[in-house]
Design a protein around this motif. Sequence first.
Motif, PDB file in Angstrom:
ATOM      1  N   THR A   1      31.858  26.933  62.363  1.00  0.00           N
ATOM      2  CA  THR A   1      32.785  28.057  62.460  1.00  0.00           C
ATOM      3  C   THR A   1      32.016  29.366  62.269  1.00  0.00           C
ATOM      4  OG1 THR A   1      33.277  28.085  60.100  1.00  0.00           O
ATOM      5  CG2 THR A   1      34.691  26.688  61.503  1.00  0.00           C
ATOM      6  N   TYR A   2      32.647  30.417  62.687  1.00  0.00           N
ATOM      7  CA  TYR A   2      32.079  31.754  62.492  1.00  0.00           C
ATOM      8  C   TYR A   2      31.839  31.991  60.995  1.00  0.00           C
ATOM      9  CZ  TYR A   2      31.623  36.833  62.950  1.00  0.00           C
ATOM     10  OH  TYR A   2      31.174  38.130  62.911  1.00  0.00           O
ATOM     11  N   ARG A   3      32.787  31.560  60.170  1.00  0.00           N
ATOM     12  CA  ARG A   3      32.650  31.703  58.718  1.00  0.00           C
ATOM     13  C   ARG A   3      31.398  30.962  58.218  1.00  0.00           C
ATOM     14  NH1 ARG A   3      37.504  29.702  56.212  1.00  0.00           N
ATOM     15  NH2 ARG A   3      38.294  31.803  56.423  1.00  0.00           N
ATOM     16  N   GLU A   4      31.175  29.734  58.713  1.00  0.00           N
ATOM     17  CA  GLU A   4      29.984  28.981  58.297  1.00  0.00           C
ATOM     18  C   GLU A   4      28.698  29.708  58.698  1.00  0.00           C
ATOM     19  OE1 GLU A   4      30.601  24.287  58.423  1.00  0.00           O
ATOM     20  OE2 GLU A   4      31.345  25.277  60.241  1.00  0.00           O
ATOM     21  N   LEU A   5      28.679  30.266  59.908  1.00  0.00           N
ATOM     22  CA  LEU A   5      27.484  31.007  60.342  1.00  0.00           C
ATOM     23  C   LEU A   5      27.242  32.218  59.446  1.00  0.00           C
ATOM     24  CD1 LEU A   5      27.456  31.012  64.260  1.00  0.00           C
ATOM     25  CD2 LEU A   5      25.932  29.824  62.696  1.00  0.00           C
ATOM     26  N   LYS A   6      28.324  32.910  59.055  1.00  0.00           N
ATOM     27  CA  LYS A   6      28.173  34.057  58.140  1.00  0.00           C
ATOM     28  C   LYS A   6      27.606  33.595  56.799  1.00  0.00           C
ATOM     29  CE  LYS A   6      32.310  35.896  58.179  1.00  0.00           C
ATOM     30  NZ  LYS A   6      33.484  36.779  58.052  1.00  0.00           N
ATOM     31  N   GLU A   7      28.117  32.464  56.283  1.00  0.00           N
ATOM     32  CA  GLU A   7      27.624  31.948  55.005  1.00  0.00           C
ATOM     33  C   GLU A   7      26.147  31.555  55.109  1.00  0.00           C
ATOM     34  OE1 GLU A   7      30.350  28.783  54.148  1.00  0.00           O
ATOM     35  OE2 GLU A   7      31.964  30.157  53.567  1.00  0.00           O
ATOM     36  N   ILE A   8      25.767  30.950  56.224  1.00  0.00           N
ATOM     37  CA  ILE A   8      24.360  30.574  56.426  1.00  0.00           C
ATOM     38  C   ILE A   8      23.488  31.825  56.471  1.00  0.00           C
ATOM     39  CG2 ILE A   8      22.737  29.632  58.135  1.00  0.00           C
ATOM     40  CD1 ILE A   8      24.876  27.445  58.708  1.00  0.00           C
ATOM     41  N   ARG A   9      23.921  32.830  57.233  1.00  0.00           N
ATOM     42  CA  ARG A   9      23.132  34.069  57.334  1.00  0.00           C
ATOM     43  C   ARG A   9      23.029  34.754  55.978  1.00  0.00           C
ATOM     44  NH1 ARG A   9      19.307  36.963  60.281  1.00  0.00           N
ATOM     45  NH2 ARG A   9      18.973  38.562  58.738  1.00  0.00           N
ATOM     46  N   ASN A  10      24.126  34.804  55.213  1.00  0.00           N
ATOM     47  CA  ASN A  10      24.096  35.411  53.883  1.00  0.00           C
ATOM     48  C   ASN A  10      23.163  34.636  52.954  1.00  0.00           C
ATOM     49  OD1 ASN A  10      25.851  37.418  54.671  1.00  0.00           O
ATOM     50  ND2 ASN A  10      27.669  36.396  53.848  1.00  0.00           N
ATOM     51  N   SER A  11      23.171  33.324  53.057  1.00  0.00           N
ATOM     52  CA  SER A  11      22.295  32.500  52.233  1.00  0.00           C
ATOM     53  C   SER A  11      20.828  32.715  52.605  1.00  0.00           C
ATOM     54  CB  SER A  11      22.674  31.024  52.364  1.00  0.00           C
ATOM     55  OG  SER A  11      21.906  30.249  51.482  1.00  0.00           O
ATOM     56  N   ILE A  12      20.554  32.864  53.895  1.00  0.00           N
ATOM     57  CA  ILE A  12      19.182  33.155  54.334  1.00  0.00           C
ATOM     58  C   ILE A  12      18.734  34.498  53.767  1.00  0.00           C
ATOM     59  CG2 ILE A  12      17.774  33.775  56.344  1.00  0.00           C
ATOM     60  CD1 ILE A  12      19.335  31.609  57.914  1.00  0.00           C
ATOM     61  N   ASP A  13      19.602  35.493  53.855  1.00  0.00           N
ATOM     62  CA  ASP A  13      19.266  36.812  53.296  1.00  0.00           C
ATOM     63  C   ASP A  13      18.992  36.717  51.802  1.00  0.00           C
ATOM     64  OD1 ASP A  13      19.543  37.957  55.789  1.00  0.00           O
ATOM     65  OD2 ASP A  13      21.556  38.764  55.402  1.00  0.00           O
ATOM     66  N   SER A  14      19.821  35.964  51.084  1.00  0.00           N
ATOM     67  CA  SER A  14      19.618  35.788  49.637  1.00  0.00           C
ATOM     68  C   SER A  14      18.297  35.084  49.354  1.00  0.00           C
ATOM     69  CB  SER A  14      20.760  34.975  49.027  1.00  0.00           C
ATOM     70  OG  SER A  14      21.955  35.688  49.092  1.00  0.00           O
ATOM     71  N   TYR A  15      18.015  34.026  50.113  1.00  0.00           N
ATOM     72  CA  TYR A  15      16.761  33.281  49.953  1.00  0.00           C
ATOM     73  C   TYR A  15      15.556  34.202  50.146  1.00  0.00           C
ATOM     74  CZ  TYR A  15      12.917  30.104  51.025  1.00  0.00           C
ATOM     75  OH  TYR A  15      11.702  29.471  51.039  1.00  0.00           O
ATOM     76  N   LEU A  16      15.577  34.987  51.214  1.00  0.00           N
ATOM     77  CA  LEU A  16      14.454  35.887  51.482  1.00  0.00           C
ATOM     78  C   LEU A  16      14.311  36.926  50.377  1.00  0.00           C
ATOM     79  CD1 LEU A  16      14.930  36.368  55.325  1.00  0.00           C
ATOM     80  CD2 LEU A  16      13.189  34.980  54.154  1.00  0.00           C
ATOM     81  N   GLN A  17      15.418  37.455  49.880  1.00  0.00           N
ATOM     82  CA  GLN A  17      15.348  38.427  48.789  1.00  0.00           C
ATOM     83  C   GLN A  17      14.803  37.784  47.524  1.00  0.00           C
ATOM     84  OE1 GLN A  17      15.845  41.847  48.988  1.00  0.00           O
ATOM     85  NE2 GLN A  17      14.789  41.643  47.016  1.00  0.00           N
ATOM     86  N   GLU A  18      15.206  36.550  47.243  1.00  0.00           N
ATOM     87  CA  GLU A  18      14.691  35.835  46.074  1.00  0.00           C
ATOM     88  C   GLU A  18      13.173  35.650  46.177  1.00  0.00           C
ATOM     89  OE1 GLU A  18      16.963  32.189  45.632  1.00  0.00           O
ATOM     90  OE2 GLU A  18      18.808  33.311  45.937  1.00  0.00           O
ATOM     91  N   CYS A  19      12.675  35.390  47.378  1.00  0.00           N
ATOM     92  CA  CYS A  19      11.224  35.258  47.577  1.00  0.00           C
ATOM     93  C   CYS A  19      10.525  36.581  47.266  1.00  0.00           C
ATOM     94  CB  CYS A  19      10.910  34.821  49.001  1.00  0.00           C
ATOM     95  SG  CYS A  19      11.315  33.105  49.369  1.00  0.00           S
ATOM     96  N   PHE A  20      11.075  37.684  47.766  1.00  0.00           N
ATOM     97  CA  PHE A  20      10.497  38.994  47.476  1.00  0.00           C
ATOM     98  C   PHE A  20      10.566  39.312  45.982  1.00  0.00           C
ATOM     99  CE2 PHE A  20      10.840  39.854  52.046  1.00  0.00           C
ATOM    100  CZ  PHE A  20       9.636  40.512  52.262  1.00  0.00           C
ATOM    101  N   ASP A  21      11.648  38.916  45.328  1.00  0.00           N
ATOM    102  CA  ASP A  21      11.786  39.159  43.895  1.00  0.00           C
ATOM    103  C   ASP A  21      10.713  38.423  43.093  1.00  0.00           C
ATOM    104  OD1 ASP A  21      13.995  40.729  44.466  1.00  0.00           O
ATOM    105  OD2 ASP A  21      15.458  39.213  43.840  1.00  0.00           O
ATOM    106  N   VAL A  22      10.402  37.187  43.469  1.00  0.00           N
ATOM    107  CA  VAL A  22       9.344  36.425  42.792  1.00  0.00           C
ATOM    108  C   VAL A  22       8.019  37.169  42.945  1.00  0.00           C
ATOM    109  CG1 VAL A  22       7.964  34.297  42.860  1.00  0.00           C
ATOM    110  CG2 VAL A  22      10.459  34.173  43.001  1.00  0.00           C
ATOM    111  N   GLU A  23       7.717  37.601  44.151  1.00  0.00           N
ATOM    112  CA  GLU A  23       6.463  38.328  44.389  1.00  0.00           C
ATOM    113  C   GLU A  23       6.429  39.627  43.581  1.00  0.00           C
ATOM    114  OE1 GLU A  23       3.808  40.254  48.006  1.00  0.00           O
ATOM    115  OE2 GLU A  23       5.853  39.599  48.433  1.00  0.00           O
ATOM    116  N   TYR A  24       7.525  40.345  43.557  1.00  0.00           N
ATOM    117  CA  TYR A  24       7.594  41.613  42.835  1.00  0.00           C
ATOM    118  C   TYR A  24       7.365  41.413  41.331  1.00  0.00           C
ATOM    119  CZ  TYR A  24       9.485  45.888  40.822  1.00  0.00           C
ATOM    120  OH  TYR A  24       9.644  47.046  40.082  1.00  0.00           O
TER     121      TYR A  24
END
Length: 190
Positions: A137-160
């Motif tokens: 569903t469109y909702r599932e795709l939004k949740e996946i994209r939001n989770s990807i964004d969170s994952y990438l930010q968490e990676c940057f936070d570890v590096e920072y």
Amino acid sequence: MNELYVLVDSKLNLIISPIMELPSNWGNISGVKFLSEEKLADLSWAGEKNLGWKKITDPDLNTVNVSEEWIGFQRANLKDLVSSKRKEMESEVLTFGEKQIKLSERTKNALSFKLSGSFNDTDTFIWKFMNGTYEVTYRELKEIRNSIDSYLQECFDVEYRFSKLVDTTNKTNGLFNLNLNLNWPSTVRC
């Protein structure tokens, strides 16, 4: 990242290499990574008198001479190693339930493009994941994209956080005692 070493000249009591992972081959030695810690610490058996690789957690390194320039260079070197690991983490396979998605610019762009449309949360699409094609569903795709964004930010936070820790380390023993077991985010998202 816990398998980092330096090359030490025991006669000069001096570190003569940057902090690094063991090379596959060094000098006339093949398969350096497969040698025992004892063989690594004393390379005289290979004709390299007074030289040895020591793990950066070796307490004997606290008595070895280094310059302030070396410490500054190693701060930058450690940050670069963590940055490389972050970039590696950015292309991992993420798991969303049974669906697996490989992070790539193409995937992120395709998701952004699809989500830029005007759809209802219940509209469905066929989406090809790494392990198969699924109706989502469109909702599932939004949740996946939001989770990807969170994952990438968490990676940057570890590096920072690691970079900030390295910046506050002034002494050699501080560099050698840094916790290199970084807590990277889980690739299993939901």
